[in-house]
Design a protein around this motif. Structure first.
Motif, PDB file in Angstrom:
ATOM      1  N   LEU A 283       1.011  -0.860  -0.143  1.00 25.39           N
ATOM      2  CA  LEU A 283      -0.130   0.012   0.291  1.00 25.39           C
ATOM      3  C   LEU A 283       0.354   1.225  -0.047  1.00 25.39           C
ATOM      4  CD1 LEU A 283      -2.772  -0.721   2.398  1.00 25.39           C
ATOM      5  CD2 LEU A 283      -3.143  -0.815   0.164  1.00 25.39           C
ATOM      6  N   ALA A 284       1.627   0.802   0.799  1.00 20.89           N
ATOM      7  CA  ALA A 284       2.704   2.683   1.032  1.00 20.89           C
ATOM      8  C   ALA A 284       3.966   2.503  -0.284  1.00 20.89           C
ATOM      9  CB  ALA A 284       4.052   1.954   2.052  1.00 20.89           C
ATOM     10  N   THR A 285       4.426   1.776  -0.818  1.00 19.80           N
ATOM     11  CA  THR A 285       4.531   1.942  -2.539  1.00 19.80           C
ATOM     12  C   THR A 285       4.061   1.706  -3.081  1.00 19.80           C
ATOM     13  OG1 THR A 285       6.401  -0.258  -1.079  1.00 19.80           O
ATOM     14  CG2 THR A 285       6.949   1.055  -3.394  1.00 19.80           C
ATOM     15  N   ALA A 286       3.225   1.562  -3.321  1.00 20.34           N
ATOM     16  CA  ALA A 286       1.797   1.717  -4.280  1.00 20.34           C
ATOM     17  C   ALA A 286       1.650   3.329  -4.464  1.00 20.34           C
ATOM     18  CB  ALA A 286       0.258   0.857  -4.550  1.00 20.34           C
ATOM     19  N   VAL A 287       1.049   3.801  -3.250  1.00 19.40           N
ATOM     20  CA  VAL A 287       0.853   5.477  -2.730  1.00 19.40           C
ATOM     21  C   VAL A 287       2.318   6.162  -3.956  1.00 19.40           C
ATOM     22  CG1 VAL A 287       0.598   7.356  -1.390  1.00 19.40           C
ATOM     23  CG2 VAL A 287      -0.742   4.358  -1.534  1.00 19.40           C
ATOM     24  N   SER A 288       2.936   5.925  -3.516  1.00 15.90           N
ATOM     25  CA  SER A 288       4.621   6.620  -3.720  1.00 15.90           C
ATOM     26  C   SER A 288       4.604   6.634  -5.459  1.00 15.90           C
ATOM     27  CB  SER A 288       5.527   6.380  -2.411  1.00 15.90           C
ATOM     28  OG  SER A 288       6.177   4.079  -3.063  1.00 15.90           O
ATOM     29  N   THR A 289       4.567   5.695  -5.178  1.00 17.02           N
ATOM     30  CA  THR A 289       4.680   5.295  -6.938  1.00 17.02           C
ATOM     31  C   THR A 289       4.185   5.920  -8.069  1.00 17.02           C
ATOM     32  OG1 THR A 289       5.664   3.090  -6.937  1.00 17.02           O
ATOM     33  CG2 THR A 289       4.596   3.506  -9.200  1.00 17.02           C
ATOM     34  N   GLY A 290       2.192   5.671  -7.051  1.00 16.62           N
ATOM     35  CA  GLY A 290       1.406   6.276  -8.560  1.00 16.62           C
ATOM     36  C   GLY A 290       1.798   8.207  -8.113  1.00 16.62           C
ATOM     37  N   LEU A 291       1.994   8.220  -7.023  1.00 12.89           N
ATOM     38  CA  LEU A 291       2.760  10.109  -6.898  1.00 12.89           C
ATOM     39  C   LEU A 291       3.724  10.246  -7.387  1.00 12.89           C
ATOM     40  CD1 LEU A 291       1.607  10.896  -3.104  1.00 12.89           C
ATOM     41  CD2 LEU A 291       0.281  12.251  -5.084  1.00 12.89           C
ATOM     42  N   SER A 292       5.419   9.102  -7.857  1.00  6.63           N
ATOM     43  CA  SER A 292       5.608   9.849  -8.510  1.00  6.63           C
ATOM     44  C   SER A 292       6.046   9.649  -9.781  1.00  6.63           C
ATOM     45  CB  SER A 292       7.461   8.613  -7.711  1.00  6.63           C
ATOM     46  OG  SER A 292       7.283   8.947  -6.567  1.00  6.63           O
ATOM     47  N   VAL A 293       4.901   8.303 -10.459  1.00  5.53           N
ATOM     48  CA  VAL A 293       4.924   8.430 -11.869  1.00  5.53           C
ATOM     49  C   VAL A 293       4.759   9.781 -12.896  1.00  5.53           C
ATOM     50  CG1 VAL A 293       3.194   7.331 -13.900  1.00  5.53           C
ATOM     51  CG2 VAL A 293       4.279   6.631 -11.982  1.00  5.53           C
ATOM     52  N   PRO A 294       3.740  10.284 -12.652  1.00  7.07           N
ATOM     53  CA  PRO A 294       3.636  11.812 -13.303  1.00  7.07           C
ATOM     54  C   PRO A 294       4.671  12.656 -13.782  1.00  7.07           C
ATOM     55  CG  PRO A 294       1.585  11.583 -11.445  1.00  7.07           C
ATOM     56  CD  PRO A 294       2.793  10.886 -11.174  1.00  7.07           C
ATOM     57  N   LEU A 295       5.806  12.646 -12.415  1.00  2.00           N
ATOM     58  CA  LEU A 295       7.322  13.130 -12.556  1.00  2.00           C
ATOM     59  C   LEU A 295       8.028  12.878 -13.566  1.00  2.00           C
ATOM     60  CD1 LEU A 295       7.847  13.618  -8.665  1.00  2.00           C
ATOM     61  CD2 LEU A 295       7.208  15.795 -10.586  1.00  2.00           C
ATOM     62  N   ALA A 296       7.726  11.146 -13.363  1.00  2.00           N
ATOM     63  CA  ALA A 296       8.761  10.241 -14.365  1.00  2.00           C
ATOM     64  C   ALA A 296       8.600  10.478 -15.182  1.00  2.00           C
ATOM     65  CB  ALA A 296       8.837   9.007 -13.399  1.00  2.00           C
ATOM     66  N   THR A 297       7.094  10.609 -16.080  1.00  2.00           N
ATOM     67  CA  THR A 297       6.767  11.283 -17.133  1.00  2.00           C
ATOM     68  C   THR A 297       6.658  11.769 -18.027  1.00  2.00           C
ATOM     69  OG1 THR A 297       3.962  10.602 -16.518  1.00  2.00           O
ATOM     70  CG2 THR A 297       5.732   8.635 -17.635  1.00  2.00           C
ATOM     71  N   GLY A 298       7.038  12.983 -16.677  1.00  2.00           N
ATOM     72  CA  GLY A 298       6.825  14.530 -17.351  1.00  2.00           C
ATOM     73  C   GLY A 298       5.473  14.992 -17.332  1.00  2.00           C
ATOM     74  N   ARG A 299       4.542  14.363 -16.880  1.00  2.00           N
ATOM     75  CA  ARG A 299       3.051  14.950 -17.454  1.00  2.00           C
ATOM     76  C   ARG A 299       3.416  16.239 -16.133  1.00  2.00           C
ATOM     77  NH1 ARG A 299      -0.915  10.383 -17.607  1.00  2.00           N
ATOM     78  NH2 ARG A 299      -0.194   9.509 -19.346  1.00  2.00           N
ATOM     79  N   LEU A 300       3.920  15.972 -14.752  1.00  2.00           N
ATOM     80  CA  LEU A 300       4.520  17.081 -13.744  1.00  2.00           C
ATOM     81  C   LEU A 300       5.865  17.480 -14.285  1.00  2.00           C
ATOM     82  CD1 LEU A 300       2.773  15.754 -10.971  1.00  2.00           C
ATOM     83  CD2 LEU A 300       2.103  17.654 -12.072  1.00  2.00           C
ATOM     84  N   PRO A 301       5.968  18.808 -13.889  1.00  2.00           N
ATOM     85  CA  PRO A 301       7.226  19.735 -14.093  1.00  2.00           C
ATOM     86  C   PRO A 301       8.228  18.966 -12.999  1.00  2.00           C
ATOM     87  CG  PRO A 301       5.623  21.108 -13.483  1.00  2.00           C
ATOM     88  CD  PRO A 301       4.708  20.172 -13.419  1.00  2.00           C
ATOM     89  N   LEU A 302       8.972  18.503 -12.567  1.00  2.00           N
ATOM     90  CA  LEU A 302      10.111  18.648 -11.757  1.00  2.00           C
ATOM     91  C   LEU A 302      10.009  19.190 -10.193  1.00  2.00           C
ATOM     92  CD1 LEU A 302      13.768  17.045 -13.023  1.00  2.00           C
ATOM     93  CD2 LEU A 302      11.754  15.949 -11.807  1.00  2.00           C
ATOM     94  N   THR A 303       9.925  20.955 -10.358  1.00  2.00           N
ATOM     95  CA  THR A 303       9.623  21.556  -9.707  1.00  2.00           C
ATOM     96  C   THR A 303       8.244  21.950  -9.049  1.00  2.00           C
ATOM     97  OG1 THR A 303       8.144  23.267 -11.813  1.00  2.00           O
ATOM     98  CG2 THR A 303      10.474  23.807 -10.778  1.00  2.00           C
ATOM     99  N   ALA A 304       7.429  20.315  -9.201  1.00  2.00           N
ATOM    100  CA  ALA A 304       6.455  20.120  -8.632  1.00  2.00           C
ATOM    101  C   ALA A 304       6.732  18.900  -7.708  1.00  2.00           C
ATOM    102  CB  ALA A 304       5.046  19.203  -9.431  1.00  2.00           C
ATOM    103  N   VAL A 305       8.262  18.258  -6.991  1.00  2.00           N
ATOM    104  CA  VAL A 305       8.951  17.403  -6.194  1.00  2.00           C
ATOM    105  C   VAL A 305       8.252  17.935  -4.686  1.00  2.00           C
ATOM    106  CG1 VAL A 305      11.014  18.692  -6.282  1.00  2.00           C
ATOM    107  CG2 VAL A 305      10.675  15.650  -5.373  1.00  2.00           C
ATOM    108  N   GLY A 306       8.148  19.137  -4.979  1.00  2.00           N
ATOM    109  CA  GLY A 306       8.270  19.693  -3.740  1.00  2.00           C
ATOM    110  C   GLY A 306       6.542  19.592  -2.810  1.00  2.00           C
ATOM    111  N   LEU A 307       5.812  19.016  -3.883  1.00  2.00           N
ATOM    112  CA  LEU A 307       4.159  18.564  -3.236  1.00  2.00           C
ATOM    113  C   LEU A 307       4.216  17.442  -3.728  1.00  2.00           C
ATOM    114  CD1 LEU A 307       1.257  19.967  -2.843  1.00  2.00           C
ATOM    115  CD2 LEU A 307       1.530  19.914  -4.955  1.00  2.00           C
ATOM    116  N   VAL A 308       4.902  16.378  -4.476  1.00  2.00           N
ATOM    117  CA  VAL A 308       4.518  15.116  -4.211  1.00  2.00           C
ATOM    118  C   VAL A 308       5.319  14.640  -3.128  1.00  2.00           C
ATOM    119  CG1 VAL A 308       5.327  13.511  -6.015  1.00  2.00           C
ATOM    120  CG2 VAL A 308       4.172  15.552  -6.687  1.00  2.00           C
ATOM    121  N   VAL A 309       6.949  14.844  -2.703  1.00  2.00           N
ATOM    122  CA  VAL A 309       7.260  14.476  -1.718  1.00  2.00           C
ATOM    123  C   VAL A 309       6.713  14.400  -0.741  1.00  2.00           C
ATOM    124  CG1 VAL A 309       9.041  14.167  -0.514  1.00  2.00           C
ATOM    125  CG2 VAL A 309       9.337  14.507  -3.032  1.00  2.00           C
TER     126      VAL A 309
END
Length: 294
Positions: free
Chosen positions: A30-56
């Protein structure tokens, strides 16, 4: 009155039940699924890397949410997540130990680097600026760390306690590193940087578990986590300059050994590696929640 809660006999190795293992596995999924789901938009470019301050910070809530979902319902959630404080004196000592550890180990890394010929940083921040910034960064990082530590060093620490301290703390460290993998990939860290980052996470895990062990509460690990992300980073990134790969490996291996050694020392200074008894033992240990006044 003793400074630390009385130690209980260490749990026997290998006494985890199938139900325990399933609950732990579900927590990790469960914990890893959530962290993966939140990281995918960054990895695929759907979110800019500047959004890491919100994603993390959002991802840091996933261990807390997973623990709340899989925990037993026979005790209050604050006890399940080790958010109670059995001894404020013990928590205070653990906090002082955390400050010492997360300042001295980075300083030792710097001394090793300078002794091995590492150059000083060319653009180091002024000392006064660091002294003023670290408390603010610590407060922010500690607040974010609550979501992580209530899961890893709160709920999971007690679930895996029958493995014995060192097996438990290193298993948690490896799970913690696995949970970080999605964000590591999303940020595009180079292999060398990724190994340093994940290796440090595993190496520091016993120290955070030791702080939780001697205090009986996840709040000590929250303090340690906040210092890990503030004081340690400020020291390590503002004294030494860029080093060659061979020296970088030496510094990493030295730091990893120091983190583990300091974790051992914290346990020994606090009276040994016997686990602090839970404020509310689990029902499977044969104790009634109602009889203990919960």
């Amino acid at each position: 009155m003793s400074l630390f809660p009385a130690a209980a006999p260490a749990a026997s190795s290998g006494s985890l039940t199938t139900a325990d293992l399933r609950r732990v596995a579900l927590f990790l999924v469960l914990a890893t699924a959530v962290s993966t789901g939140l990281s995918v938009p960054l990895a695929t470019g759907r979110l800019p890397l500047t959004a890491v301050g919100l994603v993390v910070p959002l991802a840091q809530l996933s261990p807390l949410l997973a623990a709340l979902l899989v925990r037993r319902r026979d005790e209050p959630w604050r006890r399940s997540l080790a958010l109670t404080v059995p001894s404020w004196a013990a928590l205070g000592v653990a906090g002082l130990g955390a400050i010492a550890a997360f300042v001295l180990v980075p300083l030792a890394r710097i001394l090793i680097g300078l002794g091995a010929g590492a150059p000083p940083a060319a653009d180091a921040a002024p000392v006064l600026a660091l002294v003023l910034a670290v408390p603010m960064v610590f407060a922010m990082q500690a607040a974010f760390a609550i979501g992580e530590e209530t899961g890893w060093r709160g709920w999971l620490h007690r679930e895996l306690a029958p493995l014995g301290f060192w097996s438990m703390s290193l298993v948690i460290g490896m799970m913690w590193a696995l949970w970080h993998l999605p964000i590591v990939f999303a940020l595009g860290l180079a292999p060398r940087e990724a190994v340093t980052y994940l290796g440090t996470i595993v190496a520091v895990a016993p120290l955070l578990s030791a702080l939780r062990e001697i205090s009986g509460t996840a709040w000590a690990a929250v303090i340690g986590h906040g210092l890990f992300s503030s004081a340690r980073v400020a020291i390590e990134q503002n004294v030494l300059g860029t080093v060659d790969p061979a020296l970088a490996w030496l510094l990493d291996l030295s730091s990893w050994a120091l983190w583990i050694a300091v974790g051992w020392m914290v346990l020994r200074v606090a009276g040994g590696i016997g686990p602090v008894p839970d404020p509310q033992p689990r029902a499977r240990r044969g104790l009634s929640v109602r009889r203990l006044g919960a």
